[in-house]
Design an enzyme around this catalytic site. Sequence first.
Site, PDB file in Angstrom:
ATOM      1  N   VAL A  72      -0.851  -0.642   7.386  1.00 24.07           N
ATOM      2  CA  VAL A  72      -0.850  -1.852   8.391  1.00 24.07           C
ATOM      3  C   VAL A  72       0.240  -1.709   9.209  1.00 24.07           C
ATOM      4  CG1 VAL A  72      -0.551  -4.215   8.449  1.00 24.07           C
ATOM      5  CG2 VAL A  72      -1.986  -3.201   6.663  1.00 24.07           C
ATOM      6  N   ASN A 127      13.737  -4.691   3.480  1.00 24.10           N
ATOM      7  CA  ASN A 127      12.533  -3.602   3.155  1.00 24.10           C
ATOM      8  C   ASN A 127      13.189  -2.510   3.912  1.00 24.10           C
ATOM      9  OD1 ASN A 127      10.636  -1.791   3.007  1.00 24.10           O
ATOM     10  ND2 ASN A 127       8.929  -2.865   4.249  1.00 24.10           N
ATOM     11  N   CYS A 130      11.445   0.964   6.181  1.00 27.19           N
ATOM     12  CA  CYS A 130      11.008   1.047   7.587  1.00 27.19           C
ATOM     13  C   CYS A 130      11.877   2.182   8.283  1.00 27.19           C
ATOM     14  CB  CYS A 130      11.620  -0.292   8.371  1.00 27.19           C
ATOM     15  SG  CYS A 130      11.068  -1.946   7.749  1.00 27.19           S
TER      16      CYS A 130
HETATM   17  C1  LIG Z   1      -1.400  -4.324   2.763  1.00 26.20           C
HETATM   18  C2  LIG Z   1       0.219  -4.189   1.910  1.00 26.20           C
HETATM   19  C3  LIG Z   1       1.196  -4.423   2.868  1.00 26.20           C
HETATM   20  C4  LIG Z   1       2.508  -4.465   2.479  1.00 26.20           C
HETATM   21  N1  LIG Z   1       3.308  -4.946   3.049  1.00 26.20           N
HETATM   22  C5  LIG Z   1       4.660  -5.150   2.899  1.00 26.20           C
HETATM   23  C6  LIG Z   1       5.717  -5.632   3.483  1.00 26.20           C
HETATM   24  O1  LIG Z   1       5.567  -6.270   4.665  1.00 26.20           O
HETATM   25  N2  LIG Z   1       7.015  -5.478   2.969  1.00 26.20           N
HETATM   26  C7  LIG Z   1       7.423  -4.644   1.832  1.00 26.20           C
HETATM   27  O2  LIG Z   1       8.560  -4.542   1.612  1.00 26.20           O
HETATM   28  N3  LIG Z   1       6.368  -3.996   1.119  1.00 26.20           N
HETATM   29  C8  LIG Z   1       5.157  -4.254   1.409  1.00 26.20           C
HETATM   30  N4  LIG Z   1       4.269  -3.867   0.695  1.00 26.20           N
HETATM   31  C9  LIG Z   1       4.360  -3.108  -0.638  1.00 26.20           C
HETATM   32  C10 LIG Z   1       4.038  -4.178  -1.837  1.00 26.20           C
HETATM   33  O3  LIG Z   1       5.069  -5.366  -1.705  1.00 26.20           O
HETATM   34  C11 LIG Z   1       4.319  -3.412  -2.839  1.00 26.20           C
HETATM   35  O4  LIG Z   1       5.676  -2.982  -3.095  1.00 26.20           O
HETATM   36  C12 LIG Z   1       3.338  -2.313  -3.151  1.00 26.20           C
HETATM   37  O5  LIG Z   1       2.195  -2.536  -2.902  1.00 26.20           O
HETATM   38  C13 LIG Z   1       3.569  -1.930  -4.752  1.00 26.20           C
HETATM   39  O6  LIG Z   1       2.930  -2.950  -5.626  1.00 26.20           O
HETATM   40  P1  LIG Z   1       1.446  -3.327  -5.799  1.00 26.20           P
HETATM   41  O7  LIG Z   1       0.893  -1.739  -6.551  1.00 26.20           O
HETATM   42  O8  LIG Z   1       1.318  -4.445  -6.821  1.00 26.20           O
HETATM   43  O9  LIG Z   1       0.651  -3.267  -4.784  1.00 26.20           O
HETATM   44  C14 LIG Z   1       2.669  -3.887   1.151  1.00 26.20           C
HETATM   45  C15 LIG Z   1       1.677  -3.454   0.332  1.00 26.20           C
HETATM   46  C16 LIG Z   1       0.411  -3.451   0.703  1.00 26.20           C
HETATM   47  C17 LIG Z   1      -0.674  -3.314   0.087  1.00 26.20           C
END
Ligand SMILES: Cc1cc2nc3c(=O)[nH]c(=O)nc-3n(C[C@H](O)[C@H](O)[C@H](O)COP(=O)(O)O)c2cc1C
Length: 306
Positions: A72, A127, A130
């Site tokens: 994304v 985060n 980046c």
């Molecule tokens: C579509 C998507 C968008 C994400 N956007 C961010 C974000 O903006 N900032 C961030 O720190 N992590 C972002 N993440 C990471 C998630 O917060 C999380 O750390 C990661 O997906 C692992 O957890 P999960 O397996 O439960 O999804 C994103 C993950 C996904 C799938």
Amino acid sequence: MNHRLTVDIAGVTLKNPIMPASGTFGSGKEYAAFVDLNRLGAIVVKGVASRPWPGNPPPRLAETASGMLNSVGLQNAGVMAFLAEDLPFLKQFDTKIIVNICGHSLAEYLEVALALSDAPVDLLELNISCPNVSEGGMAFGTNRQMVEQVVSAVKKHARQPLIVKLSPNVTDIVEIARAAESAGADGLSLINTLLGMKIDVHRRKPILANGAGGLSGPAIKPVAIRMVYQTARAVQIPIIGMGGVMTGEDAVEFLLAGASAVAVGTANFHNPTATVDVLQGLEAYMETYGIEDVNALRGFLFRKGR
Ligand SMILES: Cc1cc2nc3c(=O)[nH]c(=O)nc-3n(C[C@H](O)[C@H](O)[C@H](O)COP(=O)(O)O)c2cc1C
């Protein structure tokens, strides 16, 4: 039985340890029709930058075995839009607000932290996955020096306690966690997505327009548990654990590994009530095993005498 669900994260009391993971719950508005946001320990909003980011071109999502890939690219409308549109909506609910902040440079991270300094926000989540444009796009969170630099700079200017969200795309997570702690982090969250790639064998091209993307979902949970376990033994600050949580028992695993709270990410795409389902599953586990206080589960694996 009166289950005590409250947990403390960097001096902020959450009514329970369950929250959405950044980027998987929008600004909360998108899920309010499915979930009573008052029930969550906190709402974690998607990454907010100093200015709007357009994100990457499509296709930017792909399903994988027990997970998904996304590129994304941290698309967001910028901190001013967050303050004007999302924050007033979130303030209607009795829950804590955690703002995930992103930047391409130290200056951009600082701009966001400063713009939020007078805002009614409880915690910042930095985060550090980046890309740092002045280092050729290398992620801030993959290098000890860059972690120290960005964490200490933001900590100096942030009004709210600072949670640093670690990238798992490193050789030694403990080294990076210690760098964040010594630079002033008030807490850690982990893990962010693991770099991955999927190829369409018929077109003989990557499925994602960007080539690679971030892998999330149940496929990454064992990696996340291992990293939370290693990190919790090495630092004093609280940890928000995440990576593949689908059920209450998954959340319990993170607590036993040393997390103080747990975030639910990819599960929200599959089941929009996943956050409250996980909370109910945690309560059921506590009932079954006669656990009076959720904090008794934290770090159970490495308590003395185990
Ligand atoms: C579509 C998507 C968008 C994400 N956007 C961010 C974000 O903006 N900032 C961030 O720190 N992590 C972002 N993440 C990471 C998630 O917060 C999380 O750390 C990661 O997906 C692992 O957890 P999960 O397996 O439960 O999804 C994103 C993950 C996904 C799938």
